[in-house]
Scaffold this motif. Structure first.
Motif, PDB file in Angstrom:
ATOM      1  N   LEU B  35       0.831  -1.200   0.000  1.00  0.00           N
ATOM      2  CA  LEU B  35       0.000   0.000   0.000  1.00  0.00           C
ATOM      3  C   LEU B  35       0.868   1.254   0.000  1.00  0.00           C
ATOM      4  O   LEU B  35       1.781   1.371   0.812  1.00  0.00           O
ATOM      5  CB  LEU B  35      -0.868   0.043   1.259  1.00  0.00           C
ATOM      6  N   THR B  79      -2.781   3.904  -3.153  1.00  0.00           N
ATOM      7  CA  THR B  79      -3.754   4.415  -2.182  1.00  0.00           C
ATOM      8  C   THR B  79      -4.125   5.873  -2.426  1.00  0.00           C
ATOM      9  O   THR B  79      -5.119   6.343  -1.875  1.00  0.00           O
ATOM     10  CB  THR B  79      -3.188   4.293  -0.759  1.00  0.00           C
ATOM     11  N   GLU B  81      -3.320   8.400  -1.108  1.00  0.00           N
ATOM     12  CA  GLU B  81      -3.749   8.925   0.182  1.00  0.00           C
ATOM     13  C   GLU B  81      -3.423  10.396   0.424  1.00  0.00           C
ATOM     14  O   GLU B  81      -4.014  11.011   1.302  1.00  0.00           O
ATOM     15  CB  GLU B  81      -3.193   8.060   1.319  1.00  0.00           C
ATOM     16  N   ALA B  88      -8.096   5.979  -0.565  1.00  0.00           N
ATOM     17  CA  ALA B  88      -7.132   5.070   0.080  1.00  0.00           C
ATOM     18  C   ALA B  88      -7.854   3.883   0.707  1.00  0.00           C
ATOM     19  O   ALA B  88      -7.418   2.738   0.581  1.00  0.00           O
ATOM     20  CB  ALA B  88      -6.357   5.831   1.154  1.00  0.00           C
ATOM     21  N   VAL B  92      -7.675  -0.267  -0.112  1.00  0.00           N
ATOM     22  CA  VAL B  92      -7.353  -1.326   0.855  1.00  0.00           C
ATOM     23  C   VAL B  92      -8.474  -2.377   0.877  1.00  0.00           C
ATOM     24  O   VAL B  92      -8.219  -3.574   0.926  1.00  0.00           O
ATOM     25  CB  VAL B  92      -7.129  -0.734   2.263  1.00  0.00           C
ATOM     26  N   GLY B 107       1.579   1.977   3.627  1.00  0.00           N
ATOM     27  CA  GLY B 107       0.791   3.067   4.223  1.00  0.00           C
ATOM     28  C   GLY B 107       1.682   4.245   4.532  1.00  0.00           C
ATOM     29  O   GLY B 107       2.867   4.075   4.854  1.00  0.00           O
ATOM     30  N   VAL B 113      -3.932   5.920   7.327  1.00  0.00           N
ATOM     31  CA  VAL B 113      -3.489   4.620   7.852  1.00  0.00           C
ATOM     32  C   VAL B 113      -4.425   4.138   8.966  1.00  0.00           C
ATOM     33  O   VAL B 113      -4.678   2.944   9.105  1.00  0.00           O
ATOM     34  CB  VAL B 113      -2.012   4.681   8.316  1.00  0.00           C
ATOM     35  N   MET B 116      -7.188   2.481   7.180  1.00  0.00           N
ATOM     36  CA  MET B 116      -6.636   1.247   6.579  1.00  0.00           C
ATOM     37  C   MET B 116      -6.485   0.181   7.660  1.00  0.00           C
ATOM     38  O   MET B 116      -6.791  -0.995   7.446  1.00  0.00           O
ATOM     39  CB  MET B 116      -5.247   1.518   5.987  1.00  0.00           C
ATOM     40  N   GLY B 129       3.070  -1.618   9.076  1.00  0.00           N
ATOM     41  CA  GLY B 129       3.145  -0.221   8.651  1.00  0.00           C
ATOM     42  C   GLY B 129       4.578   0.180   8.332  1.00  0.00           C
ATOM     43  O   GLY B 129       5.494  -0.091   9.109  1.00  0.00           O
TER      44      GLY B 129
END
Lengths: 353, 426
Positions: B35, B79, B81, B88, B92, B107, B113, B116, B129
């Motif tokens: 990710l 993602t 993000e 994002a 996931v 992430g 996160v 996620m 992570g």
């Protein structure tokens, strides 16, 4: 049994005389039926997640249209209502333990109050000055969010909200059902006497004032109503994502809602809803479609922007009004809309061109 | 009939040959979702680190799950993000429910996160992570272990530890200046980009520097994260008499500030966080004027462990870029492999106790997880690095005799010559 029969016959009559006579209304009916029937065919978590978020953003986009499309109060900071309601909902849920069916309506009340707070200083402003002022509010609030991290969670936001409902399918029915109900409510508002005044304010505020209408009150009302509907969307979002964070106030979200509404067709309510239902899942379709081509997934945003630009180049009024004009014609005498294949108006029997 | 019998025999023979020629590759792969914001350098780091590890493991035959060797299959999940949190989370969800990944790594943006994490925990998938530094992500594990036990943070060290390293670097440079230039009290200009994440560091600097570190804060400057001109700030810093510019930059202002400080020869040594200075392109982007800039870092060409230099060289050769901290996905894939081989299963629930017991010599140090599933920081564990641009090389200057630690290849810190010249005269 007799009463049920009466209601059934009345529904059938309305369907035959009001809905099945126009292709656009048939399309809306088919859309709603398809939306409600969808979980019978698939309960894929990813698919439902995308559609839940689509419904939430559709309420949000329609609420922008109510304020900026119908009333002409160009709001470039619409994420403010969404973000404030999300934070209020999150605080009520996390600090007071209120369940979603209390926290979301109260969050929407937060959106209404925000509408008042923003609406009052914006009453004397018009056009680009109004747009820029509204743009400033979410930015100011983002600063506040970071200034009091003990309350707002700062950069992290407030996480761990209780779930919207117990299951993904129930989340889906709640959000899509609310989208249909609130979308219909907004459409009815614009079709009412109040809606006509809001529309008139957009066209010529001075003329409305000279007619003896207190435009200040109506403009404030538009801010509050828009804040309420955007607030419901914000509250639903916070509970579904289980998070209310600074991203809910981002300028990007404010612009995103304008892209959806303009793409679908402003001043229609159903246009922005359709815009979200096309563009939001389209991003996911692009994600899946481009996945098999190396290097292309990163081009997703570019392809999305190019598609939007091209559509608006050929359909400047938005996609839905363009399609509607192709399948329906307006009666030159009574202005009622008719299906494109009719020779005579369904109301006044005038000859259609 | 005889002809059909011959054809049947030939087909059977071919099938047997084919079956013998398909060793590990034929087994079901172990899928890992990587990710990250793949259009950005952070996402590239995630993907590059993971692909290096997966290629190495697959070339060696795969991962031994019970008696079967299974290859690793990575799935790239963009993602997006930075631009959209819902985007994002959709990504996931797609990885978990559509691609049915067995594990997640990566992430970056803390707010994203968190969501996620929730999706991964709902699916009961281990999520390592490699990007978000906020301690709150691991606090969730201690608060609700049963739900969040599948989460582990590998890189970077959490932001509290990053803050510690930041002040240690400042103290180190301050001590060197005192010793070399004969200064009584070090004066510090606090320069942090105008961004929320930098606020706690500024507040801490204003409190810790005069109190615990015996330094004087001569002023605080907050340029825009995307400032293209910092001459006003630099002129003010020079007038303030600062010996050190304590920087906190994650955006492009880091380039502008470092370049103009070198051009104007402002007599304040730049020390702190400068994410731009972690990149290989920093030297050419500043035209060499960014020399002597010091920044916190995760990777440099020093022997943190036996794995660091081979990893660094291979990464640089393959991707033409030094690894950044998100490339820690490399170690994440190896942690998963080791745990799977010990547990003999890819079931996340059964695997958690094995990941918890990880004690692995990774590329950035010895990886051990604490009770909150956060990577341990300190002497003997992962320490982080301080690096300085000396010539066109970003060299490790810290840890240098810190708790007896000096990684092989670490060089002494060098004061900018114009700083020495300016303060020697006084």
């Amino acid at each position: 049994m007799g009463l049920l029969g009466v209601y059934f016959r009345r529904t059938v009559t309305i369907l035959r005389s009001e809905v099945l006579v126009l292709p656009s209304r048939i399309a809306v009916l088919v859309f709603i039926v398809a939306l409600m029937a969808l979980p019978l065919f698939t309960q894929d978590y990813y698919f439902l997640r995308v559609l839940i978020l689509t419904s939430i953003f559709a309420i949000f986009a329609a609420s922008w249209d109510l304020l900026s499309g119908f009333t002409g109060q160009m709001n470039f900071g619409h994420a403010l209502f969404f973000g404030v309601a999300a934070y209020v909902t999150a605080l009520l849920n996390l600090k007071l333990g209120l369940p979603p069916y209390f926290s979301i309506p109260l969050g929407a009340v937060g959106g209404v109050l925000t509408g008042l707070v923003v609406g009052i200083p914006c009453l004397r402003l018009k056009g680009s000055y109004l747009a820029l002022t509204t743009l400033a509010f979410p930015i100011i609030l983002t600063g506040l969010v970071f200034a009091i991290p003990d309350v707002t969670g700062g950069e992290l936001g407030l996480a761990g909200l209780s779930r919207l409902t117990g299951s993904r399918v129930m989340d889906y029915y709640l959000t899509s059902g609310l989208m249909v109900i609130l979308g219909f409510a907004m459409w009815k508002i614009t079709d009412s006497k109040t809606g006509i005044i809001l529309h008139a304010i957009r066209e010529d505020e001075l003329a409305v004032r000279t007619s003896g209408v207190n435009t200040t009150r109506y403009k404030l009302l538009a801010f509050c109503m828009s804040g309420f509907f955007a607030g419901v969307a914000g509250g639903l979002y916070a509970h579904f994502m289980r998070l209310a964070g600074p991203s809910g106030l981002e300028v990007g979200l404010s612009f995103q809602v304008i892209i959806w509404a303009v793409f679908g067709g402003m001043v229609t309510i159903y246009g922005p809803i359709a815009g979200v239902f096309i563009l939001y899942p389209l991003m996911e379709v692009l994600r899946v479609a481009l996945d098999s081509f190396p290097g292309l997934p990163e081009m997703r945003m570019f392809i999305f922007a190019a598609l939007v630009l091209l559509t608006l180049l050929f359909m400047p009024e938005g996609l839905i009004p363009w399609v509607r004009d192709k399948v329906e014609i307006e009666c030159p005498r009574c202005k009622v809309r008719n299906a494109f294949n009719r020779k005579r108006c369904r109301v006044c029997d005038a000859v259609l061109d | 009939m005889q002809f059909l019998g011959r054809v049947g025999a030939v087909l059977l023979g071919l099938s047997l040959i084919l079956a013998m020629c398909l060793p590990a590759g034929a087994a079901d792969p172990i899928t890992i979702g990587v990710l990250g914001p793949m259009s950005f350098t952070q996402g590239e780091g995630h993907w590059n680190g993971a692909t290096m590890a997966a290629d190495e493991i697959n070339q060696a035959g795969g991962v031994k799950v019970g008696n079967v060797m299974r290859p690793i299959k990575l799935i790239k999940i963009d993602t997006n993000e930075f631009l959209s949190i819902p985007d994002a989370t959709n990504a996931v969800e797609m990885a978990v429910s559509r691609y049915k990944v067995d594990f997640l790594i990566g992430g970056f943006r803390t707010e994203a996160v968190q969501v996620m994490q929730d999706i991964a925990m709902d699916a009961k998938k281990i999520f390592i992570g490699c990007g978000a530094a906020h301690p709150a992500l691991c606090t969730r594990v201690t608060k609700d272990y049963d739900r969040y036990k599948y989460w582990f943070r590998l890189t970077p060290i959490n932001s509290s530890y990053l803050g510690k390293v930041d002040f240690i670097l400042l103290g180190t440079v301050g001590a060197i200046m005192k010793a070399q230039l004969g200064l009584d009290k070090i004066k510090v200009a606090v320069v942090a980009e105008k961004a929320a994440w930098a606020d706690p560091i500024v507040r801490a600097a204003q409190k810790v520097l005069p109190g615990k570190m015996g330094m004087e804060v001569v002023g605080v400057w907050r340029p825009s994260p995307v400032a293209k001109d910092c001459t006003a700030e630099l002129a003010a810093i020079q007038r303030s008499g600062a010996h050190i510019a304590f920087t906190t930059f994650s955006s492009s202002v880091g380039l502008t500030f470092a370049k103009q400080l070198g051009e104007l020869k402002v007599p304040a040594a730049p020390v702190g966080i400068n994410v731009e200075a972690q990149k290989t392109g920093f030297w050419s982007a500043t035209g060499g004027k960014g020399e002597y800039t010091v920044t916190i870092n995760t990777f440099a060409r020093v022997k943190i462990t036996d794995k660091t230099i081979p990893f660094y060289d291979k990464y640089l050769k393959t991707f033409k870029e030094a690894p950044n901290y998100t490339a820690g996905t490399y170690d994440a894939v190896y942690i998963l492999r080791d745990s799977i081989e010990k547990a003999g299963t890819i079931d996340s629930a059964k695997l958690v106790p094995f990941v918890e017991k990880t004690d692995m010599i990774g590329t950035s140090g010895r990886v051990v997880f604490d009770k909150s599933h956060d990577v341990k920081w300190g002497p003997g564990f992962v320490t982080g690095l301080g690096t300085q641009w000396q010539g066109d090389q970003n060299l490790c200057i810290w840890p240098y005799k810190w708790h007896g630690i000096t990684y092989e290849g670490t060089v002494p810190y060098k004061l900018p010559p114009w700083v020495v010249e300016h303060w020697k005269k006084k």
